[in-house]
Design an enzyme around this catalytic site. Sequence first.
Site, mmCIF file in Angstrom:
data_model
loop_
_atom_site.group_PDB
_atom_site.id
_atom_site.type_symbol
_atom_site.label_atom_id
_atom_site.label_comp_id
_atom_site.label_asym_id
_atom_site.label_seq_id
_atom_site.Cartn_x
_atom_site.Cartn_y
_atom_site.Cartn_z
ATOM 1 N N LYS A 1 9.722 -0.846 13.895
ATOM 2 C CA LYS A 1 10.266 -0.555 12.555
ATOM 3 C C LYS A 1 11.359 0.503 12.662
ATOM 4 O O LYS A 1 12.426 0.369 12.060
ATOM 5 C CB LYS A 1 9.161 0.018 11.652
ATOM 6 C CG LYS A 1 8.119 -0.953 11.190
ATOM 7 C CD LYS A 1 7.210 -0.238 10.184
ATOM 8 C CE LYS A 1 5.952 -1.003 9.913
ATOM 9 N NZ LYS A 1 4.999 -0.285 9.067
ATOM 10 N N HIS B 1 -4.422 -33.198 17.477
ATOM 11 C CA HIS B 1 -3.274 -34.021 17.864
ATOM 12 C C HIS B 1 -2.118 -33.158 18.338
ATOM 13 O O HIS B 1 -0.974 -33.615 18.352
ATOM 14 C CB HIS B 1 -2.859 -34.900 16.680
ATOM 15 C CG HIS B 1 -3.961 -35.841 16.286
ATOM 16 N ND1 HIS B 1 -4.120 -37.077 16.877
ATOM 17 C CD2 HIS B 1 -4.986 -35.688 15.426
ATOM 18 C CE1 HIS B 1 -5.195 -37.657 16.361
ATOM 19 N NE2 HIS B 1 -5.744 -36.834 15.484
ATOM 20 N N GLU C 1 -4.328 -6.541 14.877
ATOM 21 C CA GLU C 1 -3.842 -5.228 14.468
ATOM 22 C C GLU C 1 -4.985 -4.216 14.567
ATOM 23 O O GLU C 1 -4.760 -3.024 14.756
ATOM 24 C CB GLU C 1 -3.286 -5.286 13.032
ATOM 25 C CG GLU C 1 -2.379 -4.118 12.691
ATOM 26 C CD GLU C 1 -1.576 -4.320 11.414
ATOM 27 O OE1 GLU C 1 -0.387 -4.678 11.486
ATOM 28 O OE2 GLU C 1 -2.143 -4.117 10.323
ATOM 29 N N GLY D 1 -4.681 -1.740 4.952
ATOM 30 C CA GLY D 1 -3.882 -2.860 4.445
ATOM 31 C C GLY D 1 -4.516 -4.215 4.719
ATOM 32 O O GLY D 1 -4.611 -5.077 3.846
ATOM 33 N N ARG D 2 -4.977 -4.421 5.954
ATOM 34 C CA ARG D 2 -5.511 -5.746 6.323
ATOM 35 C C ARG D 2 -6.934 -5.969 5.820
ATOM 36 O O ARG D 2 -7.528 -7.014 6.074
ATOM 37 C CB ARG D 2 -5.413 -5.941 7.839
ATOM 38 C CG ARG D 2 -6.045 -4.827 8.650
ATOM 39 C CD ARG D 2 -5.640 -4.917 10.123
ATOM 40 N NE ARG D 2 -6.129 -3.781 10.908
ATOM 41 C CZ ARG D 2 -5.502 -2.617 11.024
ATOM 42 N NH1 ARG D 2 -4.362 -2.405 10.372
ATOM 43 N NH2 ARG D 2 -5.995 -1.655 11.770
ATOM 44 N N GLU E 1 10.683 -4.642 4.239
ATOM 45 C CA GLU E 1 10.766 -6.050 3.837
ATOM 46 C C GLU E 1 10.415 -6.184 2.349
ATOM 47 O O GLU E 1 11.114 -6.855 1.581
ATOM 48 C CB GLU E 1 9.776 -6.904 4.646
ATOM 49 C CG GLU E 1 10.101 -7.058 6.109
ATOM 50 C CD GLU E 1 9.448 -5.990 6.979
ATOM 51 O OE1 GLU E 1 9.155 -4.883 6.459
ATOM 52 O OE2 GLU E 1 9.252 -6.261 8.180
ATOM 53 N N LYS F 1 0.844 -1.199 0.000
ATOM 54 C CA LYS F 1 0.000 0.000 0.000
ATOM 55 C C LYS F 1 0.883 1.255 0.000
ATOM 56 O O LYS F 1 0.686 2.167 -0.783
ATOM 57 C CB LYS F 1 -0.912 -0.028 1.227
ATOM 58 C CG LYS F 1 -1.799 1.174 1.347
ATOM 59 C CD LYS F 1 -2.730 1.062 2.525
ATOM 60 C CE LYS F 1 -3.420 2.401 2.746
ATOM 61 N NZ LYS F 1 -4.317 2.396 3.885
#
Length: 534
Positions: A499, A371, A340, A254-255, A202, A196
Amino acid sequence: MTWADLKAAARKSESAKIADLLKDPDRANEFSISAGDLLFDYSKTTINEETRSILVELFESAGVPAKRAAMFGGQKINETENRAVLHTALRNLSGEPVMVDGQDVMPDVLGTLERMSAFSEAVRDGTFKGQGGAITDVVNIGIGGSDLGPAMATLALAPYHDGPKCHYVSNVDGAHIADVLRHLNPETTLVVVASKTFTTIETMTNAATARAWMGEQVANPASQFAALSSATDKTAAFGISEDRVFGFEDWVGGRYSMWGPIGLPVMIAIGSQAFRSFLAGGEAMDRHFQAASPLENIPVMLALVGIWHNQGCGHATRAVLPYEQRLSRFPAYLQQMEMESNGKSVRLDGSTLDIESGPIVWGEPGTNGQHAFYQLIHQGTRVVPCEFMVGAEGHEPELAHQHQLLVANCLAQSEALMRGRSLEEARNMQSAKFEGDELELQARHRVFPGNRPSTTLVYPKLTPFVLGQLIALYEHRVFVEGTILGINSYDQWGVELGKELAVALEPMVAGDIDPNEKDGSTVQLIRHIQKHRA
Ligand code: F6P
């Protein structure tokens, strides 16, 4: 209605037994919602009519209906960033106007959808080519909201995937991109840089690595790049031609962004028609959320059950347990969406939140989880409300017997959590093998406390439409919970500090700057790492 009222009601309900509540033959139906072909059953909780009324009063007194209208109406409910919250416009296939600052955003939204469709079809049918011919592989480079949604959906919709292979690179760990690129032919690979902001370290680092990798074999590497971003000035600086840049506005968080350009890799995978069906599922859930009364409204009741368990009963975590293997990344996707959004302790008016913030969300697909960590859910000291999800039907008719087993496992778990096993039952089970003190000891280990709450969401079959419904359902749940808490679910200041510190630490890790100004622990860690690397 106050938080104290809710907590008092929760304390009162501590002695309630879910199994007893379910002796009422109408309870299952009365504490469930059928909407379209979804069934949401919250009857295996301690919520009763009285507590449900308290929860609905909380919903009303927090002003959720007005805020919902404000969100869909394009008002700037993301107050700390002065932005509207309009991911719903991205799936508004009706095209009905949605106004932001006096402007209808729909022509742009639908125009971008058309451009995405044309581009993805060109990639799929081979009209758009790499240097070596038709595109065989798409590498999406993005992180957080620019990765989790499309990566989750690509897995979820595997039966509809008839386009090029899709790969997702997110971690700045070079291992991630190295492991993906190692198997690909740069001449037939399309790299999609999804960010965005187009500044995320990253993503920009991985994008540069991919460009260098492609440049080793492809004469004009930028010609095999596309960009998904709201920072179109920055995509141009990266060298990506405008016709492969798909932009969106700052009112898409963004999410919440996979409904628009960030969904491009999914569209390339399943085709533009199937992608529209995914949007239609989200749109159908939007209509349901806006129109249904609270008691008939799945997102509202899912949120109120969440508030009951977290803020009311004090259960700090919730497990999301999709039984469908193809939803294996759904819990991770929800972790960002929920944590978030609602992991905040200051309210919109600046006051300190005087109740627990959103819960810790985690999970894995059943039956694998059974399990692994279900032991703790059944017999640990903490109560973990569980949210089961299962499809009525799978995509493999030849393996229908496996699907039946899957469904049986899902239902067995919610039943076991609710019923538990008494000491007497455990004694009876073991009495053939043990006696006396040994029988008592062995029996005690086999007791399940039971009365552990769960909800179950049943969907017909995991089609693109259904996936759209499920995602929009959880988005609206987050909205309702956040509004009741009075926080802003649409900013994310809590991710910024780390960050900033990472940027400052990088030259210290590299050995270019002395780390001595840092705390003793950080200095020790840096020195140790420097000593042990080649
Ligand atoms: O750091 C958190 C975050 O801003 C998320 O909210 C977002 O989804 C992610 O980073 C990626 O951001 P972008 O799409 O701008 O690269």
